[in-house]
Design a protein around this motif. Structure first.
Motif, PDB file in Angstrom:
ATOM      1  N   LEU A 103      31.121  48.223  70.489  1.00  9.50           N
ATOM      2  CA  LEU A 103      32.016  49.347  70.190  1.00  9.50           C
ATOM      3  C   LEU A 103      32.700  50.008  71.388  1.00  9.50           C
ATOM      4  CD1 LEU A 103      30.555  51.449  67.271  1.00  9.50           C
ATOM      5  CD2 LEU A 103      32.733  50.305  67.393  1.00  9.50           C
ATOM      6  N   PRO A 104      32.155  49.977  72.603  1.00 15.15           N
ATOM      7  CA  PRO A 104      32.843  50.705  73.685  1.00 15.15           C
ATOM      8  C   PRO A 104      34.284  50.279  73.924  1.00 15.15           C
ATOM      9  CG  PRO A 104      30.624  50.224  74.358  1.00 15.15           C
ATOM     10  CD  PRO A 104      30.837  49.518  73.048  1.00 15.15           C
ATOM     11  N   LYS A 105      34.590  49.001  73.838  1.00 23.61           N
ATOM     12  CA  LYS A 105      35.962  48.563  74.100  1.00 23.61           C
ATOM     13  C   LYS A 105      36.937  49.088  73.047  1.00 23.61           C
ATOM     14  CE  LYS A 105      38.757  44.554  75.125  1.00 23.61           C
ATOM     15  NZ  LYS A 105      38.818  43.111  75.237  1.00 23.61           N
ATOM     16  N   PRO A 106      36.672  48.940  71.736  1.00 27.30           N
ATOM     17  CA  PRO A 106      37.610  49.513  70.753  1.00 27.30           C
ATOM     18  C   PRO A 106      37.685  51.038  70.805  1.00 27.30           C
ATOM     19  CG  PRO A 106      36.168  47.927  69.688  1.00 27.30           C
ATOM     20  CD  PRO A 106      35.675  48.106  71.071  1.00 27.30           C
ATOM     21  N   LEU A 107      36.569  51.697  71.094  1.00 22.15           N
ATOM     22  CA  LEU A 107      36.606  53.155  71.196  1.00 22.15           C
ATOM     23  C   LEU A 107      37.421  53.609  72.405  1.00 22.15           C
ATOM     24  CD1 LEU A 107      32.958  54.179  70.260  1.00 22.15           C
ATOM     25  CD2 LEU A 107      35.009  54.416  68.876  1.00 22.15           C
ATOM     26  N   ARG A 108      37.322  52.884  73.490  1.00 27.34           N
ATOM     27  CA  ARG A 108      38.105  53.225  74.677  1.00 27.34           C
ATOM     28  C   ARG A 108      39.586  52.954  74.413  1.00 27.34           C
ATOM     29  NH1 ARG A 108      34.932  51.245  78.238  1.00 27.34           N
ATOM     30  NH2 ARG A 108      34.012  53.240  78.691  1.00 27.34           N
ATOM     31  N   LYS A 109      39.880  51.862  73.710  1.00 30.84           N
ATOM     32  CA  LYS A 109      41.269  51.534  73.386  1.00 30.84           C
ATOM     33  C   LYS A 109      41.874  52.570  72.447  1.00 30.84           C
ATOM     34  CE  LYS A 109      44.035  47.601  71.953  1.00 30.84           C
ATOM     35  NZ  LYS A 109      44.016  46.226  71.457  1.00 30.84           N
ATOM     36  N   ALA A 110      41.043  53.133  71.563  1.00 27.94           N
ATOM     37  CA  ALA A 110      41.513  54.168  70.644  1.00 27.94           C
ATOM     38  C   ALA A 110      41.614  55.532  71.312  1.00 27.94           C
ATOM     39  CB  ALA A 110      40.575  54.257  69.444  1.00 27.94           C
TER      40      ALA A 110
END
Length: 88
Positions: free
Chosen positions: A66-73
């Motif tokens: 989840l860290p990558k999609p949350l950072r992208k969002a």
């Protein structure tokens, strides 16, 4: 470690863990409920035998990915290591 880096680290961990808990809880509850209906299991059996292992598995999978999609969002701040030398 200074306060800004500590804050960024805690914010990342808290947000990722909270999103992982929510996602794992929703998916494991849904799958355990569907298995309960499909296999005619009791409520306690389906939650303990199917729901808890799925919850643990989903939590660790979500916490890892989840860290990558949350950072992208835009829900996470930058990595604490990316702060400039003036924050060290």
């Amino acid at each position: 470690m200074n306060w800004k880096r500590l804050y960024a680290t805690l914010q990342i961990w808290f947000t990722v863990c909270l999103a992982s808990l929510f996602g794992a809880g929703c998916w494991s509850f849904l799958i355990a409920g569907l298995c309960r209906l499909a296999f005619n299991l009791g409520e306690n059996e389906s939650m303990l035998v199917i729901g808890v292992p799925l919850f643990l598995m989903f939590f660790f999978v979500f916490a890892k990915h989840l860290p990558k999609p949350l950072r992208k969002a835009g829900m996470l701040s930058d990595d604490p290591e990316k702060f400039g030398p003036w924050f060290k």
